[in-house]
Design a protein around this motif. Sequence first.
Motif, PDB file in Angstrom:
ATOM      1  N   GLU A 160      10.434  34.991 -11.054  1.00 17.00           N
ATOM      2  CA  GLU A 160      10.996  33.977 -10.513  1.00 17.00           C
ATOM      3  C   GLU A 160      12.523  34.408 -10.319  1.00 17.00           C
ATOM      4  O   GLU A 160      13.251  34.587 -11.407  1.00 17.00           O
ATOM      5  CB  GLU A 160      10.891  32.648 -11.409  1.00 17.00           C
ATOM      6  N   LEU A 161      12.894  34.188  -9.254  1.00 22.50           N
ATOM      7  CA  LEU A 161      14.419  34.522  -8.950  1.00 22.50           C
ATOM      8  C   LEU A 161      15.156  33.619  -8.132  1.00 22.50           C
ATOM      9  O   LEU A 161      14.675  33.158  -7.203  1.00 22.50           O
ATOM     10  CB  LEU A 161      14.475  36.202  -8.302  1.00 22.50           C
ATOM     11  N   GLY A 162      16.211  33.234  -8.704  1.00 16.64           N
ATOM     12  CA  GLY A 162      16.866  31.927  -8.002  1.00 16.64           C
ATOM     13  C   GLY A 162      16.195  30.801  -8.059  1.00 16.64           C
ATOM     14  O   GLY A 162      16.671  29.950  -7.192  1.00 16.64           O
ATOM     15  N   GLY A 163      15.407  30.455  -9.047  1.00 13.45           N
ATOM     16  CA  GLY A 163      14.739  29.069  -9.238  1.00 13.45           C
ATOM     17  C   GLY A 163      14.919  28.503 -10.299  1.00 13.45           C
ATOM     18  O   GLY A 163      15.375  29.317 -11.486  1.00 13.45           O
ATOM     19  N   PRO A 164      14.062  27.223 -10.603  1.00 13.54           N
ATOM     20  CA  PRO A 164      14.369  26.883 -12.103  1.00 13.54           C
ATOM     21  C   PRO A 164      13.795  27.593 -13.158  1.00 13.54           C
ATOM     22  O   PRO A 164      13.957  27.217 -14.281  1.00 13.54           O
ATOM     23  CB  PRO A 164      13.774  25.415 -11.817  1.00 13.54           C
ATOM     24  N   ARG A 165      12.740  28.351 -13.040  1.00 15.36           N
ATOM     25  CA  ARG A 165      11.955  28.982 -14.081  1.00 15.36           C
ATOM     26  C   ARG A 165      12.582  30.401 -14.459  1.00 15.36           C
ATOM     27  O   ARG A 165      11.707  31.163 -15.014  1.00 15.36           O
ATOM     28  CB  ARG A 165      10.701  29.216 -13.521  1.00 15.36           C
ATOM     29  N   GLN A 166      13.655  30.823 -13.839  1.00 19.13           N
ATOM     30  CA  GLN A 166      14.105  32.300 -13.773  1.00 19.13           C
ATOM     31  C   GLN A 166      14.862  32.534 -15.265  1.00 19.13           C
ATOM     32  O   GLN A 166      15.250  31.627 -15.823  1.00 19.13           O
ATOM     33  CB  GLN A 166      15.094  32.668 -12.867  1.00 19.13           C
ATOM     34  N   PHE A 167      14.513  33.845 -15.732  1.00 18.26           N
ATOM     35  CA  PHE A 167      15.174  34.148 -16.990  1.00 18.26           C
ATOM     36  C   PHE A 167      14.959  33.370 -18.120  1.00 18.26           C
ATOM     37  O   PHE A 167      15.633  33.161 -18.860  1.00 18.26           O
ATOM     38  CB  PHE A 167      16.694  34.281 -16.863  1.00 18.26           C
TER      39      PHE A 167
END
Lengths: 119, 288
Positions: free
Chosen positions: B195-202
Motif C-alpha cells: 500500500e502506498l499513499g493509503g491508510p494501510r501504508q508503512f
Amino acid sequence: MSKYLVNKFLYTVDRDPDLVQRYRDDPAGTVAWWETEKANEILNCVTQEKSTWLAFEDEERDALVAQDHVTLFELGAHPFLTLTLFIAMFEHDHEPLGYVKAYAERMAHISLPYPDIAT
Amino acid sequence: MAELVAVIASTHHPFYYKTSTAPEEERPPFAAEWISKIENFRETLTRARPDVLVMVGSDHFHQLWLDNMPQFLVGKAPVYDANWYNEEREFGLPRMRLAGDEAFSQHILREGLDAGFDLAFSNELRIDHSVTCPIITLRPQADLPIVPIYTNIFAPPLPQPKRFVQLGKTIRELVESMPGNQRVAVIGTGHLSLELGGPRQFGPTGPDPEFDRKAVEWIASGDIEGCLAEVTLESLHKPGNATHGFMDFMLMMGVAGEGAKADYTETVDLFHTMEAYFTWYPKGASSL
C-alpha cells in the motif's frame, strides 16, 4: 472532476526541485500560478500548442491549496503521486517513518473500496 | 539461437541500496539479514553466466504519463540513463548508465508485434528503480547490456492479469528465437501486497500477509492456473492499493512456464512489505 489535472499538478511539481520548494512555501500562490500558466501546457509540446480547457474543480483547487492529502485521496488523485510529493515537502521535518505513518493515520477512516483513481 | 539460462523474479525495494551502502553503525537492524539474502540471491544470476539481461519493470510516473500511456513498452536505445531526481531524493539512488542491446530490442518488437502484442517503443527511455534495483541487487557491476520491457501496473485501465502471463510466455518464445548464441537472463520485478499513499501504508508488515503467503506459493510452484483463478484487477485492491505490481510477478511466471517450480525461493519480511526472490533455471541447475 478533473483528476487528470490534479495528477498533472502533482506530477509536474514532484519532478522539479524548485517547484517542490515553492509549493511547500506558498501553496496558494503556486496553485494559482500553475493553473494559470502551466495547466494547459501539453507535455512534450511547444507552448504555442497549449490546450485551452483544463481547469480545476473548486474542491480540487481547495484541496491542493490546503495540501490536504486525505481529500486528494478521496477525490481520486493517484495516491503514489500525492505521497511522493508530500514526502518530499514534509518528511524531513519528522523522525524516520514518522511522517508516512501519520499520513496513514489521518486516513484511518477510509475503508475499501477506495476511491477510483482511473482518469 | 539464444539460450534462456535463468528466469528471475524479485521485488524491487528502493531502500536496499541505501541500507547496504550505509556505514554499519547507521544500518537498520534488519540490514545484515537482508544483505546476506541478497548476496545469496545474486549468486543465482552469477552462476548462469548471462550475456544480456531482458529486464521487466514498470515506470513509476517518471517518464510515462497519462497523456500517452503505453500498456507494454520496449526500450530500443543503445544506452539507458537511469534513476531520477525524485529517486535520488527519496531513496538515495545513484545516477546510472546502462548499455542497451538494440538488435535484441528490435527482435522483441518485430516478433512481439507479429505475435499479437501491440508493443510501444522508446528510443530514449530513462530507466527507473524497477530496473535499477535488480541491477543493484543482482549485478551491481552493471556491466551487461539490457533490454527493458515496461508494463503498466500503475495507471488504470490496466491490462488483465492473464495478459501479463501471456506476454511472459511470448517473451520466452522471443528470447529463444533470437538469432545468435547469447546466454539470456530474463529478470522481472514487482510487488507482493503493498500500500502506498493509503491508510494501510508503512505498517509493521505488508498490508496482507495471507496474500503474500499465497502469492509466494503460486510463484514458487509455478501455479499459474491457481493464481489466475483467484486474482483479478478488482481483487488486487484488497491486499493493498499498489498490489497490482504483482502482475509483473505473474508475467515472470509466464516466462518460467506453467508448473515450473522455482530452483531458488527466498523471502524477507520488512516493516511494510515482504520481499521475495525467485530463480528458475530452464534447463536445470545442473546444466549451468
